[in-house]
Design an enzyme around this catalytic site. Structure first.
Site, short mmCIF file in Angstrom:
data_model
loop_
_atom_site.label_atom_id
_atom_site.label_comp_id
_atom_site.label_asym_id
_atom_site.label_seq_id
_atom_site.Cartn_x
_atom_site.Cartn_y
_atom_site.Cartn_z
N CYS A 20 46.32 51.42 38.96
CA CYS A 20 45.51 50.42 38.25
C CYS A 20 46.22 49.34 37.79
CB CYS A 20 44.36 50.97 37.37
SG CYS A 20 42.89 51.46 37.94
N GLU A 268 28.79 52.98 40.46
CA GLU A 268 29.68 52.14 40.70
C GLU A 268 29.74 51.63 42.10
OE1 GLU A 268 33.36 51.61 38.16
OE2 GLU A 268 34.09 52.20 40.23
N SER A 293 32.36 48.18 39.97
CA SER A 293 33.73 48.47 39.60
C SER A 293 34.24 47.11 39.11
CB SER A 293 34.74 48.59 40.91
OG SER A 293 35.94 48.54 40.66
#
EC number: 4.2.1.9
Length: 376
Positions: A20, A268, A293
């Site tokens: 991420c 999501e 998301s």
């Protein structure tokens, strides 16, 4: 591309610890948590492989013990001023649209009054000073090296309300002690990426109780858009149409029955938004009562309330209806006359489905997205 080639690309795309690198939902919530005062200064942006992560983990554990001994509770930190600071930092960063849902839920659990309009009020008064991925060029590592959330606080000092933090120092004390190491990453409030924050709450005949858009990741050419609706009852049906290129430029893809009750649980939907971007669509908007998301970019509006499953207007949309989006005016409208909608409402009924156990109980008791989708 073969499955084997795809697998090789997948394994090489994000080497190292973690993947991420952008300001997606988890990283945004880490930043917001620090700004809210619930984690130690600098905690949010430290990379997994940095020795500072080990140090702040130990410091966090020690401080947690100290807070217990001092009798400091989360509700002592989660105050109206603290929540306002968290929203300001979110706007300055252009964070995930999910933070609206999560902060509303935190506020409800803490007993602090908070409504969607507060997000717009703060957004209009807070400059967007850090252009983070996926909408911009900067990664979490760049934010960390530029000074992290304390440096963001320093640039926003004149906008902040002083509030306590778990560190024992107030937010303004942290801001005054920080500095920006890279002004190309963290800009000043007087020379921002844009003069207003990175999220907007939109309302209108399609979303009477509000919806959320990450405007920092929407190309300016799509801030105003009118197009025909392509309606899908659920994410799977929408994905099939997108992947088979049954969507045309100018369309507004409507995905419904994915809200708190309809999902149930607001799943999501990264796949449809990623597919639209990956297939090269430039003028297709997406509207849903579900959520996205934090990696979503483009003209995607989520958290439409009321949702289809409780009879919201999004449940009355039909293929070909014109939908009007205006992010400047913060509006989202279904361009269908009231008489036609009244006739459709008479014929509307929720789709039949079979739920049992926890999911059935959840669907019966969960509130709408504009209230944080918390349990009643």
């Amino acid at each position: 591309m073969s499955e084997e080639e795809l697998g090789s690309l997948e394994c090489a795309a994000m080497p190292g610890c973690g993947s991420c690198q952008g300001l997606y939902t988890a990283n945004t919530m880490a930043c917001v948590t620090e700004a809210l005062g619930l984690s130690l200064p600098g905690c949010a942006a430290i990379p997994a492989v940095d020795a500072a992560k080990l140090r702040i983990a130990r410091e966090s554990g020690e401080r947690a013990v100290g807070l217990v001994r001092e009798g400091v509770r989360p509700r002592d930190i989660v105050t109206p001023k603290g929540l306002a600071n968290a929203i300001r930092v979110d706007m300055a960063l252009g964070g995930s649209s999910n933070t609206v849902l999560h902060l509303m839920a935190v506020a409800r659990e803490a007993g602090v009054p908070l409504d969607l309009e507060t997000f717009n009020t703060i957004a209009e008064a807070t400059p967007h000073i850090c252009h983070m991925q996926p909408g911009g060029p900067h990664s979490m590592l760049a934010l960390h090296r530029a000074g992290g959330i304390p440096a963001i606080l320093a640039m926003l000092e004149r906008y902040l309300d002083d509030a306590p933090t778990v560190s024992g120092r107030s937010i303004l004390e942290i801001a005054k002690g920080a500095r920006v190491a890279d002004p190309n990453v963290i800009r000043t409030a007087d020379a921002p990426v844009s003069p207003a924050g990175g999220l907007k709450i939109v309302k209108g005949s399609l979303a009477p109780d509000g919806a959320v858009v990450k405007c920092a990741a929407v190309p300016e050419a799509m801030w105003r858009h009118r197009g025909p609706a392509r309606v899908f009852d659920g994410e799977a049906a929408a994905m099939e149409a997108i992947l088979h290129r049954e969507i045309a430029e100018g369309d507004v893809v409507v995905i419904r029955y994915e809200g708190p009750r309809g999902g149930p649980g607001m799943p999501e939907m990264l796949s449809p938004t990623s597919a639209l971007m990956g297939l090269g669509y430039a003028r297709v908007a997406l509207v849903t009562d579900g959520r996205f998301s934090g990696g979503t970019r483009g003209p995607c509006i989520g958290h439409v309330a009321p949702e289809a499953a409780v009879g919201g207007p999004i449940g009355l949309v039909e293929d070909g209806d014109e939908i009007a989006i205006d992010l400047y005016a913060k509006t989202l409208d279904l361009v269908v006359d009231a008489e036609t909608l009244a006739e459709r409402r008479k014929a509307w009924k929720p789709p039949a489905r079979s739920l049992a156990g926890v999911l059935a109980r959840y669907a019966q008791t969960v509130e709408q997205a504009n209230l944080g989708a918390v349990q009643r």
